[in-house]
Design a protein around this motif. Structure first.
Motif: not given
Ligand code: C2O
Length: 352
Positions: A196, A200-201, A203-204, A206-207, A211, A347, A350-352
């Motif tokens: 997990q 999370n990493n 997703t981070l 990607y952000r 984003t 990543w 890994f768009k949230p």
């Protein structure tokens, strides 16, 4: 007005934090005549230096790399004021980031602004060339800590061998047990599975890369010009760059090996970060993120402001010669003679 290279003649003590001074001087050796320090010209490149992910390095590479660092460290004993020695190189970070240099009456600080990416790129550029020259390998390239990929989200094993030149005692002890890094954490631990945490990493990443950084201003951070420095770091500088530093250093307030109270040494404080060989491996990946970010495309391009392009830094090269360098000359890694070994960037999905 762009920020000029610091004037070494006015260099003074650095600070660890608001109340404590670094117990030694971090200033670079002074060139004979500061006004005559020339602008750097790139030596001709015959073969690119290719930076590889640290977790995948083979024994031959590790041996070569530790030999180079060993030689750098040996210089500290025989010629402590040699600018290409290990401590002198670490002190570059201490001087540029802990208030040793004054520009226009204000302390120079290369973090928390658009100077962050170019300063560290130039710093690693010379560091890599120095290591290569110490082992007579003009193609030597630094490894990168591939923390944006699940395979690189642990401490790179080559730095965790006690007794070698790549080892540093002043690190977080958690490192030994292969814990997965939390790229978003400045110290607090969330209870979760390793799988997990890796998700999370991603997703981070990607952000921070996509984003939250759709344009240069948000990726690079706020302008830093003479007389006006708003502290506003870019997305990657805050996360994951910051957490990786804090995670690797000893816990602030704990007792340091060898005694004394920790201020996050080595990686968790600007003044000491360069004393851990993994610093340059961490920053190699930070630097790689600059290239990866531009590769996403759209409005993701370098800044075009003259105040950024004409900002300058001061460094010694592998032949111990002092130079001034400009931000505008570090925008293309291939022109500088190096590139990154391609590695998938999961990543991006890994768009949230
Ligand atoms: Cu100059 Cu990673 O800090």
């Amino acid at each position: 007005t762009p920020v000029p290279a610091p004037d070494l003649t006015s260099c003074s003590k650095s600070k660890i934090n608001r109340d404590e001074e670094v117990p030694y001087l971090c200033c670079a050796p002074k060139p004979d005549d500061m006004s005559k320090v020339p602008y750097y010209k790139f030596p001709s490149v015959t073969k690119l230096r290719i930076r590889q992910p640290a977790h995948a390095a083979d024994e031959e590479y590790v041996a070569k790399y530790s030999l180079a660092i060993r030689k750098m460290k040996d210089l500290d004993k025989t010629e402590p004021s040699n600018p290409i020695g290990f401590k002198q190189q670490a002190n570059i970070h201490c001087a540029y980031c802990n208030g040793a240099y004054k520009i226009d009456g204000k302390e120079l600080q290369v973090h928390n602004s658009w100077l962050f990416f170019p300063f560290h790129r130039w710093y690693l550029y010379f560091y890599e060339r120095i290591l290569g020259s110490l082992i007579d390998d003009p193609t030597f390239a630094l490894p990168y800590w591939n923390w944006d990929h699940p395979k690189g989200m642990r401490f790179p094993p080559m730095f965790d061998r006690q007794g070698t030149a790549l080892y540093d005692e002043r690190r977080n002890q958690q490192i030994h047990n292969g814990t997965v890094l939390d790229l978003g954490s400045f110290g607090d631990k969330v209870q979760t599975t390793q799988l997990q945490l890796m998700a999370n990493n991603l997703t981070l990443m990607y952000r921070q890369m996509v984003t939250n950084a759709p344009c240069p201003r948000l990726f690079f951070g706020a302008p830093y010009v003479l007389g006006n420095n708003v502290e506003a770091p870019g997305t990657i500088e805050v996360i994951p760059h910051g957490p990786v530093h804090v995670w690797t250093g000893t816990a602030a307030g704990s007792t340091l090996p060898g005694g004394g109270r920790s201020h996050g040494e080595d990686m968790g404080n600007f003044y000491s970060a360069g004393l851990d060989p993994v610093f340059y491996c961490h920053h190699s990946n930070v630097d790689r993120m600059w290239s990866e970010w531009k590769a996403i495309g759209g409005k993701r391009t370098d800044l075009t402001q003259k105040d950024w392009l004409n900002s300058e830094f001061f460094f010694y090269d592998e032949n111990k010669n002092p130079f001034r360098v400009k931000v505008r000359d570090c925008l293309d890694t291939k022109k500088m003679g190096y590139d990154y070994a391609p590695m998938p960037t999961p990543w991006r999905n890994f768009k949230p």
